[in-house]
Design a protein around this motif. Structure first.
Motif, PDB file in Angstrom:
ATOM      1  N   ARG A 309      48.079  59.975  93.375  1.00 45.97           N
ATOM      2  CA  ARG A 309      49.460  60.464  93.303  1.00 45.97           C
ATOM      3  C   ARG A 309      50.274  59.620  92.326  1.00 45.97           C
ATOM      4  NH1 ARG A 309      50.490  59.782  98.122  1.00 45.97           N
ATOM      5  NH2 ARG A 309      51.774  57.902  98.066  1.00 45.97           N
ATOM      6  N   GLU A 313      52.313  60.608  88.832  1.00 46.15           N
ATOM      7  CA  GLU A 313      53.705  60.272  88.537  1.00 46.15           C
ATOM      8  C   GLU A 313      53.836  59.689  87.133  1.00 46.15           C
ATOM      9  OE1 GLU A 313      54.819  57.609  91.633  1.00 46.15           O
ATOM     10  OE2 GLU A 313      54.822  59.154  93.190  1.00 46.15           O
ATOM     11  N   ARG A 367      53.155  68.589  90.967  1.00 41.07           N
ATOM     12  CA  ARG A 367      52.029  67.655  91.031  1.00 41.07           C
ATOM     13  C   ARG A 367      51.444  67.688  92.432  1.00 41.07           C
ATOM     14  NH1 ARG A 367      54.348  63.042  93.499  1.00 41.07           N
ATOM     15  NH2 ARG A 367      56.597  62.908  93.199  1.00 41.07           N
ATOM     16  N   ASP A 368      50.146  67.460  92.493  1.00 39.96           N
ATOM     17  CA  ASP A 368      49.447  67.448  93.770  1.00 39.96           C
ATOM     18  C   ASP A 368      48.139  66.704  93.581  1.00 39.96           C
ATOM     19  OD1 ASP A 368      48.851  67.974  96.429  1.00 39.96           O
ATOM     20  OD2 ASP A 368      49.469  70.078  96.292  1.00 39.96           O
ATOM     21  N   VAL A 369      47.491  66.390  94.675  1.00 39.84           N
ATOM     22  CA  VAL A 369      46.232  65.656  94.628  1.00 39.84           C
ATOM     23  C   VAL A 369      45.164  66.447  95.371  1.00 39.84           C
ATOM     24  CG1 VAL A 369      45.029  63.534  95.242  1.00 39.84           C
ATOM     25  CG2 VAL A 369      47.423  63.443  94.513  1.00 39.84           C
TER      26      VAL A 369
END
Length: 402
Positions: A309, A313, A367-369
């Motif tokens: 994450r 960023e 955004r994501d994981v």
């Protein structure tokens, strides 16, 4: 588990794109002041004769400041409405078919920034709101946008598009492209002003393109970045265009050379592995600090997923900063990366992808994981690929995670 999707905060992830602005400044400084390169006339005897009494005519300003003659000629053809033929890609020619010619004159103030992508010349020509993308050495238009010519569509390679960003775990003396992947991030654009950054947990257990099953980051030591790319393509189902690889030392050098990384850190991070504490709040990180922030996992409550994450960023911050720096900063940034990284993307692919990132609206970038529950494969601790990760892969098939 998969982390819940994080909606982007317009400027809360401002980071590495000032790096692009600084890179342009550094590139400009290396040229020096043209006047300073003129031979000094101090102490020289006065010239004699009638010619010395005739003021010399002022040198006309170039039509495109900073452009080589062949590129200037191509830009003149663009604005005059002349046929471009093979001097432009098919997509560029199509977009310019109905252009409103501006006469033979290039708009006042046109300026070219020239750089290179692994030895291939690249250029961005700005003229007011117009932007022209070109690749050399036999200069060819590969994209851009031209509101002054009445062209509505931007040419940036279409969409959706994805590129795999790989952070190599190579240490001093180890091969950049034959070490494990410490970072895996898929960057996407939808071609409509949106995009996404999807981190992939490096311990995700998947079929490997090099044979058998293993942690997703273990494909690179055997198959190189091509094997790593093939593994990620198969796992995600996304037709990722290519890869860009950089190591620890290269990352630190890029950040430091470009004046640091401006970022808003959501929570204080104890980067224990680097003996650093990254404080909460807005700040400019050095290369060493930025790397520590992107690599820490042991002190994070969600370990490898939290680290991924943080890496997302940093990438989002870079994209926002790139937008703030403007498209003219792209050639210097590509030149800088070429000195320390590796990629299978052509100059045209990278230049148009960078331009597409510039046109992204930061509020439309998510955004994501991609992770999953923790498990075991023999004696190895792994992240299990499950339905949640597969749903994330499917949701990214339009190039947008917002």
């Amino acid at each position: 588990m998969i982390l819940g999707r994080a909606r982007p905060r317009p400027l809360a992830v401002n980071a590495a794109a000032a790096s692009l602005a600084v890179a342009v400044a550094l590139a400009a400084c290396t040229g020096g002041d043209p006047a300073a390169r003129q031979p000094s006339t101090a102490g020289a005897p006065p010239s004699s004769g009638a010619a010395s009494r005739v003021p010399s005519a002022p040198t006309p300003a170039p039509a495109v400041a900073g452009a080589p003659a062949a590129l200037t000629s191509l830009v003149e053809r663009l604005y005059s409405g002349a046929e471009l033929g093979r001097s432009a890609t098919a997509a560029t020619r199509k977009a310019l078919e109905g252009r409103r010619p501006g006469g033979a004159a290039i708009p006042t103030g046109a300026e070219a920034k020239v750089g290179s992508w692994f030895g291939t010349p690249v250029a961005v020509v700005t003229a007011g709101e117009d932007v022209t993308l070109a690749v050399g050495p036999a200069w060819r238009l590969v994209g851009g946008w031209w509101p002054s010519l009445g062209v509505a569509a931007a040419v940036t390679g279409g969409g959706p598009r994805w590129v795999l960003a790989v952070g190599s775990d190579a240490r001093r003396g180890q091969p950049l492209e034959r070490s494990r992947a410490d970072t895996l991030q898929v960057i996407g654009v939808d071609g409509k002003g949106g995009g996404g950054v999807m981190g992939i947990a490096r311990d995700l257990w998947v079929p490997l393109s090099t044979g058998g099953k293993g942690k997703i980051n273990s494909a690179m030591p055997v198959g190189g970045p091509e094997g790593q790319l093939a593994t990620v393509r198969a796992a995600t189902g996304l037709p990722i265009e290519g890869y860009a690889v950089i190591g620890f030392a290269g990352f630190i050098q890029l950040v430091d050379d470009q004046g640091g990384l401006k970022i808003v850190v959501p929570q204080t991070v104890d980067a224990s592995h680097a003996h650093l504490v990254i404080q909460k709040g807005a700040q400019t990180l050095s290369g060493k600090e930025a790397l520590a922030y992107a690599r820490e996992r042991k002190t994070l409550p969600d370990g490898d997923l939290g680290r991924s994450r943080h890496q997302g960023e940093v990438l989002l911050a870079a994209a926002v900063q790139a937008k703030l720096a403007g498209p003219g900063a792209i050639p210097a940034a590509l030149t800088s990366f070429s000195k320390v990284g590796a990629s299978d993307l052509s100059a045209e692919e990278m230049l148009t992808f960078a331009a597409a990132l510039h046109r992204v609206n930061p509020t439309k970038v998510g955004r994501d994981v991609a992770g999953g529950p923790f498990g075991w494969a023999g004696s190895q601790s792994i992240v299990v690929l499950g339905d949640q990760a597969r749903r994330l892969f499917a949701s990214f098939d339009d190039g947008n995670l917002s």
